[in-house]
Scaffold this motif. Sequence first.
Motif, mmCIF file in Angstrom:
data_model
loop_
_atom_site.group_PDB
_atom_site.id
_atom_site.type_symbol
_atom_site.label_atom_id
_atom_site.label_comp_id
_atom_site.label_asym_id
_atom_site.label_seq_id
_atom_site.Cartn_x
_atom_site.Cartn_y
_atom_site.Cartn_z
ATOM 1 N N PHE A 138 0.833 -1.205 0.000
ATOM 2 C CA PHE A 138 0.000 0.000 0.000
ATOM 3 C C PHE A 138 0.868 1.255 0.000
ATOM 4 O O PHE A 138 0.604 2.207 -0.731
ATOM 5 N N ILE A 139 1.922 1.263 0.810
ATOM 6 C CA ILE A 139 2.821 2.416 0.871
ATOM 7 C C ILE A 139 3.489 2.641 -0.488
ATOM 8 O O ILE A 139 3.583 3.768 -0.974
ATOM 9 N N ALA A 140 3.925 1.553 -1.114
ATOM 10 C CA ALA A 140 4.644 1.661 -2.389
ATOM 11 C C ALA A 140 3.770 2.238 -3.496
ATOM 12 O O ALA A 140 4.298 2.816 -4.453
ATOM 13 N N THR A 141 2.458 2.110 -3.370
ATOM 14 C CA THR A 141 1.578 2.573 -4.443
ATOM 15 C C THR A 141 0.989 3.959 -4.182
ATOM 16 O O THR A 141 0.221 4.455 -5.000
ATOM 17 N N LEU A 142 1.353 4.583 -3.066
ATOM 18 C CA LEU A 142 0.821 5.913 -2.761
ATOM 19 C C LEU A 142 1.385 6.969 -3.706
ATOM 20 O O LEU A 142 2.550 6.917 -4.082
ATOM 21 N N ASN A 143 0.557 7.923 -4.071
ATOM 22 C CA ASN A 143 0.969 9.054 -4.897
ATOM 23 C C ASN A 143 1.102 10.256 -3.967
ATOM 24 O O ASN A 143 0.110 10.839 -3.535
ATOM 25 N N PHE A 144 2.343 10.641 -3.681
ATOM 26 C CA PHE A 144 2.599 11.676 -2.689
ATOM 27 C C PHE A 144 2.360 13.093 -3.198
ATOM 28 O O PHE A 144 2.668 14.055 -2.500
ATOM 29 N N GLU A 145 1.777 13.220 -4.383
ATOM 30 C CA GLU A 145 1.343 14.537 -4.841
ATOM 31 C C GLU A 145 0.088 14.979 -4.086
ATOM 32 O O GLU A 145 -0.289 16.142 -4.133
ATOM 33 N N TYR A 146 -0.551 14.018 -3.399
ATOM 34 C CA TYR A 146 -1.777 14.303 -2.659
ATOM 35 C C TYR A 146 -1.513 14.192 -1.158
ATOM 36 O O TYR A 146 -0.838 13.266 -0.702
ATOM 37 N N GLU A 147 -2.057 15.122 -0.403
ATOM 38 C CA GLU A 147 -1.852 15.167 1.048
ATOM 39 C C GLU A 147 -2.328 13.879 1.725
ATOM 40 O O GLU A 147 -1.689 13.395 2.649
ATOM 41 N N ILE A 148 -3.419 13.332 1.253
ATOM 42 C CA ILE A 148 -3.946 12.124 1.892
ATOM 43 C C ILE A 148 -2.939 10.974 1.843
ATOM 44 O O ILE A 148 -2.904 10.132 2.730
ATOM 45 N N SER A 149 -2.106 10.955 0.821
ATOM 46 C CA SER A 149 -1.093 9.902 0.722
ATOM 47 C C SER A 149 -0.109 9.975 1.882
ATOM 48 O O SER A 149 0.319 8.943 2.404
ATOM 49 N N HIS A 150 0.240 11.174 2.309
ATOM 50 C CA HIS A 150 1.138 11.325 3.456
ATOM 51 C C HIS A 150 0.460 10.820 4.729
ATOM 52 O O HIS A 150 1.099 10.174 5.565
ATOM 53 N N GLN A 151 -0.827 11.098 4.853
ATOM 54 C CA GLN A 151 -1.574 10.629 6.016
ATOM 55 C C GLN A 151 -1.707 9.106 6.008
ATOM 56 O O GLN A 151 -1.554 8.455 7.050
ATOM 57 N N LEU A 152 -1.975 8.546 4.840
ATOM 58 C CA LEU A 152 -2.074 7.084 4.739
ATOM 59 C C LEU A 152 -0.734 6.421 5.044
ATOM 60 O O LEU A 152 -0.684 5.379 5.686
ATOM 61 N N ARG A 153 0.347 7.043 4.582
ATOM 62 C CA ARG A 153 1.682 6.497 4.881
ATOM 63 C C ARG A 153 1.892 6.403 6.389
ATOM 64 O O ARG A 153 2.373 5.397 6.900
ATOM 65 N N GLN A 154 1.543 7.459 7.099
ATOM 66 C CA GLN A 154 1.683 7.449 8.557
ATOM 67 C C GLN A 154 0.812 6.370 9.181
ATOM 68 O O GLN A 154 1.242 5.669 10.107
ATOM 69 N N LEU A 155 -0.393 6.213 8.671
ATOM 70 C CA LEU A 155 -1.308 5.197 9.178
ATOM 71 C C LEU A 155 -0.756 3.795 8.939
ATOM 72 O O LEU A 155 -0.712 2.958 9.858
ATOM 73 N N TYR A 156 -0.314 3.531 7.711
ATOM 74 C CA TYR A 156 0.235 2.209 7.403
ATOM 75 C C TYR A 156 1.502 1.937 8.211
ATOM 76 O O TYR A 156 1.697 0.823 8.715
ATOM 77 N N ASP A 157 2.363 2.939 8.351
ATOM 78 C CA ASP A 157 3.568 2.775 9.175
ATOM 79 C C ASP A 157 3.206 2.429 10.612
ATOM 80 O O ASP A 157 3.840 1.574 11.237
ATOM 81 N N TYR A 158 2.194 3.099 11.137
ATOM 82 C CA TYR A 158 1.754 2.846 12.504
ATOM 83 C C TYR A 158 1.335 1.383 12.653
ATOM 84 O O TYR A 158 1.752 0.694 13.599
ATOM 85 N N TYR A 159 0.531 0.877 11.730
ATOM 86 C CA TYR A 159 0.048 -0.507 11.856
ATOM 87 C C TYR A 159 1.147 -1.526 11.572
ATOM 88 O O TYR A 159 1.116 -2.626 12.130
ATOM 89 N N ILE A 160 2.103 -1.183 10.761
ATOM 90 C CA ILE A 160 3.276 -2.064 10.594
ATOM 91 C C ILE A 160 4.005 -2.180 11.933
ATOM 92 O O ILE A 160 4.394 -3.281 12.353
ATOM 93 N N ARG A 161 4.180 -1.050 12.613
ATOM 94 C CA ARG A 161 4.826 -1.071 13.941
ATOM 95 C C ARG A 161 3.999 -1.858 14.951
ATOM 96 O O ARG A 161 4.544 -2.610 15.761
#
Length: 130
Positions: A65-88
């Motif tokens: 999911f992280i690898a497919t995020l498009n960081f041109e959009y703010e929501i992608s940064h938020q999703l990255r943080q969310l996915y990182d949190y659940y990986i931890r």
Amino acid sequence: MAPTPNYQQQYLKAKVETASPGDLTLLLYEELHRKLNMARVLYQKGQFSEMMDRLHGARSILYEFIATLNFEYEISHQLRQLYDYYIRRIGDFAVNKDISILDEVIEFAREYTDTWRQALAQVKSAKGKS
């Protein structure tokens, strides 16, 4: 004697190969939820090696999911943080074996699966009306 074909694998392969990007995302969320639930069952049975395999698979899906995020959009940064949190959190469970941690991750996967399923249904419904 020829090996028996695995029709379930063939069906899944065809489903993935013909799925839209939205449907693929739903399939990944469903698989994330399934792997986490299976990890919980295996933990309760004391089958820790198999449990770790499912947890590794769940983490791999989150990394995808992280690898497919498009960081041109703010929501992608938020999703990255969310996915990182659940990986931890998966790692925290693997170390501490606190079932409430795993239940937290399972709930996240269930909620996102349900939300994505509803979103796809709305998109498909809207397309049918246009």
